[in-house]
Design a protein around this motif. Structure first.
Motif, PDB file in Angstrom:
ATOM      1  N   LEU A 197     137.099 -36.503 122.441  1.00  0.00           N
ATOM      2  CA  LEU A 197     135.689 -36.587 122.057  1.00  0.00           C
ATOM      3  C   LEU A 197     135.549 -36.110 120.613  1.00  0.00           C
ATOM      4  CD1 LEU A 197     135.834 -35.844 125.270  1.00  0.00           C
ATOM      5  CD2 LEU A 197     133.381 -35.508 125.004  1.00  0.00           C
ATOM      6  N   ASN A 198     135.358 -37.033 119.703  1.00  0.00           N
ATOM      7  CA  ASN A 198     135.143 -36.673 118.305  1.00  0.00           C
ATOM      8  C   ASN A 198     133.659 -36.353 118.118  1.00  0.00           C
ATOM      9  OD1 ASN A 198     137.846 -37.067 117.442  1.00  0.00           O
ATOM     10  ND2 ASN A 198     137.511 -39.276 117.437  1.00  0.00           N
ATOM     11  N   ILE A 199     133.340 -35.072 118.025  1.00  0.00           N
ATOM     12  CA  ILE A 199     131.942 -34.655 117.951  1.00  0.00           C
ATOM     13  C   ILE A 199     131.697 -33.838 116.695  1.00  0.00           C
ATOM     14  CG2 ILE A 199     131.734 -34.635 120.470  1.00  0.00           C
ATOM     15  CD1 ILE A 199     131.815 -31.559 120.323  1.00  0.00           C
ATOM     16  N   HIS A 200     130.416 -33.705 116.346  1.00  0.00           N
ATOM     17  CA  HIS A 200     130.035 -32.902 115.190  1.00  0.00           C
ATOM     18  C   HIS A 200     130.137 -31.413 115.529  1.00  0.00           C
ATOM     19  CE1 HIS A 200     128.220 -36.806 114.196  1.00  0.00           C
ATOM     20  NE2 HIS A 200     128.225 -36.406 112.935  1.00  0.00           N
ATOM     21  N   ARG A 201     130.350 -30.611 114.515  1.00  0.00           N
ATOM     22  CA  ARG A 201     130.338 -29.160 114.704  1.00  0.00           C
ATOM     23  C   ARG A 201     128.922 -28.702 115.020  1.00  0.00           C
ATOM     24  NH1 ARG A 201     133.834 -28.030 109.210  1.00  0.00           N
ATOM     25  NH2 ARG A 201     135.894 -28.606 110.040  1.00  0.00           N
ATOM     26  N   SER A 202     128.808 -27.862 116.021  1.00  0.00           N
ATOM     27  CA  SER A 202     127.495 -27.334 116.395  1.00  0.00           C
ATOM     28  C   SER A 202     127.703 -25.979 117.065  1.00  0.00           C
ATOM     29  CB  SER A 202     126.768 -28.306 117.338  1.00  0.00           C
ATOM     30  OG  SER A 202     127.522 -28.514 118.525  1.00  0.00           O
ATOM     31  N   PHE A 203     126.646 -25.418 117.604  1.00  0.00           N
ATOM     32  CA  PHE A 203     126.718 -24.078 118.166  1.00  0.00           C
ATOM     33  C   PHE A 203     126.230 -24.074 119.609  1.00  0.00           C
ATOM     34  CE2 PHE A 203     126.008 -23.548 113.565  1.00  0.00           C
ATOM     35  CZ  PHE A 203     127.218 -22.943 113.247  1.00  0.00           C
ATOM     36  N   VAL A 204     126.854 -23.226 120.413  1.00  0.00           N
ATOM     37  CA  VAL A 204     126.451 -23.085 121.810  1.00  0.00           C
ATOM     38  C   VAL A 204     125.153 -22.303 121.874  1.00  0.00           C
ATOM     39  CG1 VAL A 204     127.055 -22.190 124.083  1.00  0.00           C
ATOM     40  CG2 VAL A 204     128.851 -23.088 122.582  1.00  0.00           C
ATOM     41  N   GLU A 205     124.173 -22.904 122.500  1.00  0.00           N
ATOM     42  CA  GLU A 205     122.926 -22.196 122.776  1.00  0.00           C
ATOM     43  C   GLU A 205     122.667 -22.253 124.272  1.00  0.00           C
ATOM     44  OE1 GLU A 205     119.639 -22.637 119.826  1.00  0.00           O
ATOM     45  OE2 GLU A 205     120.811 -24.377 119.150  1.00  0.00           O
ATOM     46  N   PRO A 206     122.151 -21.169 124.860  1.00  0.00           N
ATOM     47  CA  PRO A 206     121.718 -19.923 124.244  1.00  0.00           C
ATOM     48  C   PRO A 206     122.894 -19.029 123.854  1.00  0.00           C
ATOM     49  CG  PRO A 206     120.686 -20.278 126.417  1.00  0.00           C
ATOM     50  CD  PRO A 206     121.830 -21.215 126.298  1.00  0.00           C
ATOM     51  N   MET A 207     122.578 -18.012 123.038  1.00  0.00           N
ATOM     52  CA  MET A 207     123.505 -16.941 122.707  1.00  0.00           C
ATOM     53  C   MET A 207     122.690 -15.678 122.517  1.00  0.00           C
ATOM     54  SD  MET A 207     126.170 -16.601 119.520  1.00  0.00           S
ATOM     55  CE  MET A 207     127.264 -15.180 119.368  1.00  0.00           C
ATOM     56  N   THR A 208     123.028 -14.635 123.235  1.00  0.00           N
ATOM     57  CA  THR A 208     122.267 -13.390 123.113  1.00  0.00           C
ATOM     58  C   THR A 208     122.645 -12.664 121.829  1.00  0.00           C
ATOM     59  OG1 THR A 208     123.921 -12.181 124.409  1.00  0.00           O
ATOM     60  CG2 THR A 208     122.063 -13.127 125.609  1.00  0.00           C
ATOM     61  N   LYS A 209     121.720 -11.898 121.326  1.00  0.00           N
ATOM     62  CA  LYS A 209     121.964 -11.099 120.128  1.00  0.00           C
ATOM     63  C   LYS A 209     122.852  -9.904 120.466  1.00  0.00           C
ATOM     64  CE  LYS A 209     117.518 -12.230 117.943  1.00  0.00           C
ATOM     65  NZ  LYS A 209     116.241 -11.688 117.438  1.00  0.00           N
ATOM     66  N   GLY A 210     123.701  -9.540 119.527  1.00  0.00           N
ATOM     67  CA  GLY A 210     124.575  -8.391 119.741  1.00  0.00           C
ATOM     68  C   GLY A 210     123.791  -7.096 119.870  1.00  0.00           C
ATOM     69  N   GLY A 211     124.144  -6.275 120.865  1.00  0.00           N
ATOM     70  CA  GLY A 211     123.494  -4.986 121.057  1.00  0.00           C
ATOM     71  C   GLY A 211     122.060  -5.079 121.523  1.00  0.00           C
ATOM     72  N   ALA A 212     121.655  -6.254 121.982  1.00  0.00           N
ATOM     73  CA  ALA A 212     120.259  -6.467 122.377  1.00  0.00           C
ATOM     74  C   ALA A 212     120.161  -6.648 123.886  1.00  0.00           C
ATOM     75  CB  ALA A 212     119.700  -7.699 121.661  1.00  0.00           C
ATOM     76  N   SER A 213     118.945  -6.873 124.333  1.00  0.00           N
ATOM     77  CA  SER A 213     118.718  -7.157 125.746  1.00  0.00           C
ATOM     78  C   SER A 213     119.299  -8.520 126.094  1.00  0.00           C
ATOM     79  CB  SER A 213     117.215  -7.131 126.047  1.00  0.00           C
ATOM     80  OG  SER A 213     116.965  -7.524 127.376  1.00  0.00           O
ATOM     81  N   ILE A 214     119.558  -8.726 127.378  1.00  0.00           N
ATOM     82  CA  ILE A 214     120.173  -9.959 127.852  1.00  0.00           C
ATOM     83  C   ILE A 214     119.277 -11.179 127.636  1.00  0.00           C
ATOM     84  CG2 ILE A 214     119.321  -9.831 130.233  1.00  0.00           C
ATOM     85  CD1 ILE A 214     122.908 -10.715 129.180  1.00  0.00           C
ATOM     86  N   ASN A 215     117.992 -10.974 127.360  1.00  0.00           N
ATOM     87  CA  ASN A 215     117.086 -12.104 127.124  1.00  0.00           C
ATOM     88  C   ASN A 215     116.563 -12.150 125.688  1.00  0.00           C
ATOM     89  OD1 ASN A 215     115.431  -9.866 127.408  1.00  0.00           O
ATOM     90  ND2 ASN A 215     113.774 -11.015 128.380  1.00  0.00           N
ATOM     91  N   GLU A 216     117.304 -11.570 124.761  1.00  0.00           N
ATOM     92  CA  GLU A 216     117.008 -11.700 123.332  1.00  0.00           C
ATOM     93  C   GLU A 216     118.056 -12.627 122.728  1.00  0.00           C
ATOM     94  OE1 GLU A 216     115.790  -8.020 121.180  1.00  0.00           O
ATOM     95  OE2 GLU A 216     116.275  -7.025 123.084  1.00  0.00           O
ATOM     96  N   PHE A 217     117.615 -13.755 122.198  1.00  0.00           N
ATOM     97  CA  PHE A 217     118.540 -14.821 121.831  1.00  0.00           C
ATOM     98  C   PHE A 217     118.586 -15.068 120.328  1.00  0.00           C
ATOM     99  CE2 PHE A 217     116.832 -15.707 126.078  1.00  0.00           C
ATOM    100  CZ  PHE A 217     118.005 -15.732 126.818  1.00  0.00           C
ATOM    101  N   VAL A 218     119.755 -15.517 119.873  1.00  0.00           N
ATOM    102  CA  VAL A 218     119.942 -15.907 118.479  1.00  0.00           C
ATOM    103  C   VAL A 218     119.195 -17.207 118.219  1.00  0.00           C
ATOM    104  CG1 VAL A 218     121.635 -16.637 116.747  1.00  0.00           C
ATOM    105  CG2 VAL A 218     122.190 -14.778 118.344  1.00  0.00           C
ATOM    106  N   ASP A 219     118.519 -17.287 117.090  1.00  0.00           N
ATOM    107  CA  ASP A 219     117.846 -18.507 116.666  1.00  0.00           C
ATOM    108  C   ASP A 219     118.740 -19.218 115.650  1.00  0.00           C
ATOM    109  OD1 ASP A 219     116.204 -20.541 115.920  1.00  0.00           O
ATOM    110  OD2 ASP A 219     114.545 -19.286 115.193  1.00  0.00           O
ATOM    111  N   PHE A 220     119.277 -20.380 116.021  1.00  0.00           N
ATOM    112  CA  PHE A 220     120.207 -21.095 115.154  1.00  0.00           C
ATOM    113  C   PHE A 220     119.502 -22.063 114.200  1.00  0.00           C
ATOM    114  CE2 PHE A 220     123.146 -19.723 118.466  1.00  0.00           C
ATOM    115  CZ  PHE A 220     124.250 -19.346 117.711  1.00  0.00           C
ATOM    116  N   LYS A 221     118.187 -22.115 114.254  1.00  0.00           N
ATOM    117  CA  LYS A 221     117.470 -23.057 113.388  1.00  0.00           C
ATOM    118  C   LYS A 221     117.369 -22.537 111.965  1.00  0.00           C
ATOM    119  CE  LYS A 221     114.777 -24.893 117.240  1.00  0.00           C
ATOM    120  NZ  LYS A 221     113.429 -25.081 117.830  1.00  0.00           N
TER     121      LYS A 221
END
Length: 553
Positions: free
Chosen positions: A529-553
């Motif tokens: 599968l030749n695909i574009h580079r992208s990021f896995v979402e969701p991803m939690t923020k380091g040292g944060a609560s389990i429902n605080e997520f990184v914004d990749f936009k």
């Protein structure tokens, strides 16, 4: 009989029908004994690490003890990564290594390594056999240790001269012990757990890999259905509870579904069943535990209170514990809690409408195409692993295999090979790997082709170490270092060099056509599968609560 023959008899006695290995001087007497034995098939891998991973995949698929063989020195040390992988994921494994003669031990003989010392931190137990009289008892003990309690790997190191020694062998008489009855203190703890459950307004269950190891999926389903509890799974717990079940919230943790993570963060009671509360499951421990009570059910008493201070810990046979808890009255009204959960599920539903090929779309397509059919899924480690956990729909135990605790790149292909050997014609394995991991153990395409194993292998080619690149974006200010593959590799030609038909795809239509062609084929197939580079979402923020997520936009 000779020691080598006694080892073979012990393997057959323990129900072993397949071993994975790579020969060498100090283990050759055992190979010579296997030559005349028709009960046990030996599968030659291209590397000892792959032999350990293949035995691991075989064990995960069957629930039996996997077996791998290697010679002394580099052969034995090459097993270590596979042994450590099995140790972290509680997989029953027996590794048998040859060693220099007892008269040469400690003299730096050719290919001598203290493999017992090397593997002590990553085995449940290990042995160096020095007395021929102890060879048979130790082998039997190794299998017993590997499969009982919390499963795990055991290494048995055998000096070469013991294979030639005369050994007394008699058939084993040991009977499998049944779980004992709970004592009074345990019953009191179970009663307290039931009281805590009744008081909870927002309870949630986390299903871990221990449910699968215990063969307790049916008991677990009966338990959560009786009390109408929402269920989230760990990475290792995928398959313990059907993905299509209406009470299933899905995979939770660092890359878990937002609805599942939100429910965990909002819960006032978390019941963890066969889970060890790993760091990628919890995020910040302080925030994870704030205003939340815990009931922890596990076979291993050492896990209770190790990572999370539990309100109540119940250590023992999981089926017995779940059956005991089910004797209690139903819980209170949970409709408001379920309404909140359903709101999160609707809000964060994934949109699979795409204009170009993405791995989430491809995995969604695979999930639909294989629904209700006998397939199993094996991943390597990286972005594709997290996408697979999020977007595949695993319905049964022992149909999802991945390296969870150690996160071993290169695990996927040899583990898929071992699982396919175990399943035979009954179930087909789909293997998913990144372009980084496949370079590590891709030589096992040779073994898969030689054995004509019908593995469907997907290589996710985003010309990068995707998870490293993702961490460098989030944590290192996009200073991308040693993670991008600018020099191209022809994976189609690579697979073809082993005699495996392969094709590359770059659009949804191309993938759909290639996958359905692979499903119809009887032998191994590779799809790149030749695909574009992208990021896995969701991803939690380091040292944060389990429902605080990184914004990749």
């Amino acid at each position: 009989m000779k020691g080598a023959r006694a080892v073979v008899e012990c393997l057959a006695e323990q129900g072993v029908d397949t071993v994975f290995g790579y020969p060498g001087g100090m283990i050759l007497p055992l190979y010579d004994a296997l030559y005349d034995d028709k009960r046990i098939q030996h599968i030659l891998t291209t590397h000892e690490q792959s032999a350990a991973h293949a035995a691991d995949g075989y064990a995960r698929a069957t629930g039996k003890v996997g077996v791998c063989l290697a010679t002394s020195g580099p052969g034995a040390t090459n097993l270590v990564t596979g042994i450590a992988t099995a140790f972290m994921d509680s997989v029953p494994l027996v590794a048998i290594t040859g060693q220099v003669d007892t008269t040469s031990l400690g003299r730096d003989a050719f290919q001598e390594t203290d493999i017992v010392g090397v593997t002590m931190p990553v085995t449940k137990h290990n042995f160096k056999v020095k007395d021929p009289k102890k060879l048979v008892p130790i082998l039997r003990q190794a299998f017993h240790i590997a499969r009982t309690g919390r499963p795990g790997p055991v290494l048995v190191d055998i000096p070469r001269n013991l294979f030639f020694a005369e050994v007394s062998y008699a058939a084993a008489q040991e009977e499998e012990k049944k779980p004992g009855k709970p004592d009074a203190d345990f019953l009191i703890c179970a009663a307290e757990a039931a009281d805590v459950m009744r008081q909870a307004k927002r309870p949630l269950v986390i299903a871990g890999g221990g449910i699968i190891s215990a063969g307790a999926s049916q008991e677990f389903m009966a338990f959560v259905e009786k009390y109408h509890l929402p269920v989230a799974t760990t990475l290792m717990g995928i398959g313990a509870f059907p993905r299509s079940h209406p009470q299933m919230l899905g995979f939770a943790g660092m890359h878990g579904k937002k609805a599942a993570n939100n429910a965990i963060a909002a819960a006032d009671l978390i019941i963890a069943v066969g889970s060890r509360f790993a760091d990628r499951q919890t995020g910040s421990i302080d925030k994870y535990t704030a205003d939340t009570k815990f009931i922890h059910i596990d076979i291993d008493p050492a896990e209770i209170d190790k990572n999370i201070a539990s309100a109540i810990g119940l250590a023992g046979d999981m089926k017995t514990i779940l059956q005991l808890l089910m004797q209690r009255e139903p819980l209170g009204e949970l409709s408001a809690w379920w309404q909140k959960i359903h709101g999160w599920q609707e809000e964060y539903a994934y949109d699979y409408n795409v204009t170009r090929l993405t791995l989430p779309w491809a995995l969604h397509h695979i999930a639909e195409a294989t629904a209700g059919k006998p397939y199993a899924f094996v991943t390597d480690v990286g972005q594709h692993q997290m996408w697979a956990a999020l977007h595949l729909r695993i319905e049964e135990p022992r149909t999802w295999f991945t390296s969870g605790g150690l996160g071993t790149m290169g695990f996927g292909l040899p583990a898929a090979m071992g699982a396919q050997v175990a399943f035979g014609q009954a179930r087909r394995v789909i293997h998913i790997a990144g372009d980084g991991g496949i370079k590590m153990t891709g030589s096992e395409y040779y073994t898969i082709a030689r054995l004509k194993l019908p593995v469907i292998s997907l290589i996710v080619n985003n010309t990068s170490l995707g998870m490293i690149r993702q961490l460098q974006k989030v944590m290192y200010k996009e200073r991308y270092m040693a993670c991008e593959f600018d020099y191209p590799m022809d994976f189609v030609a690579y697979a073809g060099s082993f005699g495996i038909p392969a094709e590359a795809v770059a659009t949804p239509d191309e993938f759909a056509a290639a996958f359905h062609k692979a499903m119809a084929a009887k032998g191994p197939r590779v799809i790149v599968l030749n695909i574009h580079r992208s990021f896995v979402e969701p991803m939690t923020k380091g040292g944060a609560s389990i429902n605080e997520f990184v914004d990749f936009k």
